[in-house]
Design a protein around this motif. Structure first.
Motif, mmCIF file in Angstrom:
data_model
loop_
_atom_site.group_PDB
_atom_site.id
_atom_site.type_symbol
_atom_site.label_atom_id
_atom_site.label_comp_id
_atom_site.label_asym_id
_atom_site.label_seq_id
_atom_site.Cartn_x
_atom_site.Cartn_y
_atom_site.Cartn_z
ATOM 1 N N THR A 86 -2.148 25.558 0.345
ATOM 2 C CA THR A 86 -1.775 26.158 1.613
ATOM 3 C C THR A 86 -1.590 27.663 1.471
ATOM 4 O OG1 THR A 86 0.608 25.859 1.235
ATOM 5 C CG2 THR A 86 -0.581 24.037 2.274
ATOM 6 N N THR B 265 -9.459 32.528 14.187
ATOM 7 C CA THR B 265 -8.320 32.247 13.321
ATOM 8 C C THR B 265 -8.692 32.576 11.888
ATOM 9 O OG1 THR B 265 -7.536 30.491 14.784
ATOM 10 C CG2 THR B 265 -6.724 30.464 12.512
ATOM 11 N N GLY C 289 -5.034 31.122 8.832
ATOM 12 C CA GLY C 289 -4.018 30.459 9.637
ATOM 13 C C GLY C 289 -3.386 31.332 10.695
ATOM 14 N N GLU C 290 -3.895 32.544 10.888
ATOM 15 C CA GLU C 290 -3.325 33.466 11.867
ATOM 16 C C GLU C 290 -4.316 33.708 13.006
ATOM 17 O OE1 GLU C 290 -1.852 37.056 10.145
ATOM 18 O OE2 GLU C 290 -1.011 36.043 8.390
ATOM 19 N N HIS D 34 -11.754 23.289 2.478
ATOM 20 C CA HIS D 34 -11.018 24.410 1.912
ATOM 21 C C HIS D 34 -12.001 25.434 1.367
ATOM 22 C CE1 HIS D 34 -8.334 26.654 -0.780
ATOM 23 N NE2 HIS D 34 -7.325 26.119 -0.111
ATOM 24 N N GLU E 69 -10.132 29.786 7.373
ATOM 25 C CA GLU E 69 -9.630 29.674 8.741
ATOM 26 C C GLU E 69 -8.248 29.039 8.681
ATOM 27 O OE1 GLU E 69 -11.153 28.090 13.064
ATOM 28 O OE2 GLU E 69 -11.412 26.747 11.357
ATOM 29 N N THR E 70 -8.175 27.861 8.100
ATOM 30 C CA THR E 70 -6.921 27.177 7.813
ATOM 31 C C THR E 70 -7.022 26.667 6.375
ATOM 32 O OG1 THR E 70 -7.673 24.970 8.486
ATOM 33 C CG2 THR E 70 -6.823 26.418 10.228
ATOM 34 N N GLU E 71 -6.068 25.867 5.943
ATOM 35 C CA GLU E 71 -6.130 25.355 4.584
ATOM 36 C C GLU E 71 -7.242 24.329 4.398
ATOM 37 O OE1 GLU E 71 -3.089 22.155 3.541
ATOM 38 O OE2 GLU E 71 -2.019 23.297 5.065
#
Length: 352
Positions: free
Chosen positions: A6, A30, A33-34, A151, A265-267
């Motif tokens: 993460t 994104t 995660g932001e 990931h 983008e995200t985990e």
């Protein structure tokens, strides 16, 4: 992957978008995660702000530009390019702290780069040196970003594992001869390098089509990786026996580079930015089509592999696995990134 998947390295540049994606209309993406909103000022300068109004949290990307400012589409709060609220309709006073985060951005090599960490630490010397992208002696093919459901480190593992070409890409850039030759791994302060030479073997199908070799070739696979996510695959081949392993250029030769910049983008999801730089067929429309279409299809062959990996990892987190010889370079890259993230976290704790 990293010990804590993460976590991201914040104090680094990442590719946020292709230059053609960022226009006057606010554009949402994104990153790490932001939520980020990107747009261009009237003079073309790119801007990146937190995509969240500080009043009621509506994405600012749903708003509209007023000159160089961005107006929220809910209650009309207006933000300048620094993220400061400069107008609240219906009241003369702007509340203290009415602002959103602004991110350092640079437009270079047809990409919009964003610094996701402390703005005061944004250092252009930490950008990967991809000068070929702007060199007229090279042709630069710029495919659309591929959204991946995995990931981002799985992408780095894939790029640093050239052995998979023999199996995943057997019909295009892979040959069975790949596994006959060993891989060498080298480590520098901020770089990991993989080198493999495939000597006196037939050219793979796509290289044969591009170079029309009449005999065997000496082929190189050299990948340089700079954390957190930047890789260059120096690839190509030359008529065998003409001195390619010794650095000589002679006979027929295919010389190209695949640039890889997977931005988290995200985990578990990734924006996969990539491009191809070649030193042949610079004005050849047919050759450009090979890279804009055929080579992109090769990259899409990896998509199925990467996303299937992630699905299995999600189904059984922490399942045991083994490492084999070809994992040496990906493991070295992971360890280097782990150390950088750990150092960044320790520094943040000491400043808290």
């Amino acid at each position: 992957m990293c010990k804590n998947p993460t976590m991201f390295l914040r104090n680094s540049w990442y590719v946020a978008a292709w230059d053609r994606e960022v226009v006057r209309k606010p554009f949402a993406r994104t990153l790490l995660g932001e939520p980020i909103v990107l747009y261009r000022k009237e003079d073309g300068t790119p801007v990146a702000l937190e995509d969240r109004c500080c009043h009621r949290h509506l994405p600012l990307s749903m708003g509209a530009l007023v000159g160089d400012d961005l107006r929220c589409g809910y209650h009309g709060l207006r933000y300048d390019a620094s993220g400061a609220c400069v107008e609240v309709p219906g009241q003369p006073r702007i509340p203290p702290g009415a602002r959103v985060r602004s991110y350092p951005v640079i437009e270079k090599w047809n990409w919009i780069w964003i610094w996701m960490g402390a703005p005061s630490r944004a250092d252009t010397s930490l950008m990967p040196d991809w000068r070929w992208c702007g060199d007229p002696q090279w042709a630069f093919t710029r495919p659309d970003m591929i959204p991946l459901k995995c990931h981002y480190q799985l992408v780095a593992d894939n790029v640093l594992d050239v052995t998979h070409l023999a199996y995943v890409h057997a019909s295009s850039i892979g040959t069975a001869a790949i596994t006959e030759f060993p891989v060498k791994t080298e480590r520098e302060e901020r770089k990991v390098r993989l080198t493999r030479w495939i000597v006196d073997r037939p050219a793979p199908p796509m290289y044969q089509a591009a170079g029309r070799f009449t005999g065997n070739v000496d082929r190189w696979q050299i990948v340089e990786h700079v954390p957190p996510c930047f890789s260059v695959n120096f690839a190509g081949c030359q008529d065998t026996g003409t001195g390619a392993p010794q650095g000589k250029r002679a006979g027929k030769r295919i010389d190209l580079m695949a640039l890889s910049a997977p931005t988290p983008e995200t985990e578990k999801t990734t924006h996969y930015f990539f491009g191809f730089v070649r030193g042949f067929g610079l004005e050849d429309a047919a050759m450009e089509k090979v890279f804009a279409e055929d080579m992109v299809k090769v990259f899409h062959e990896d998509v199925a592999i990467l996303e299937a990996q992630q699905r299995n990892m999600d189904l059984k987190p922490g399942a045991p696995g083994v490492s084999i010889a070809v994992d040496a370079t990906p493991i070295a890259a992971r360890r280097m990134l782990d150390a950088m993230i750990a150092a960044e976290n320790e520094a943040a704790v000491s400043l808290a």
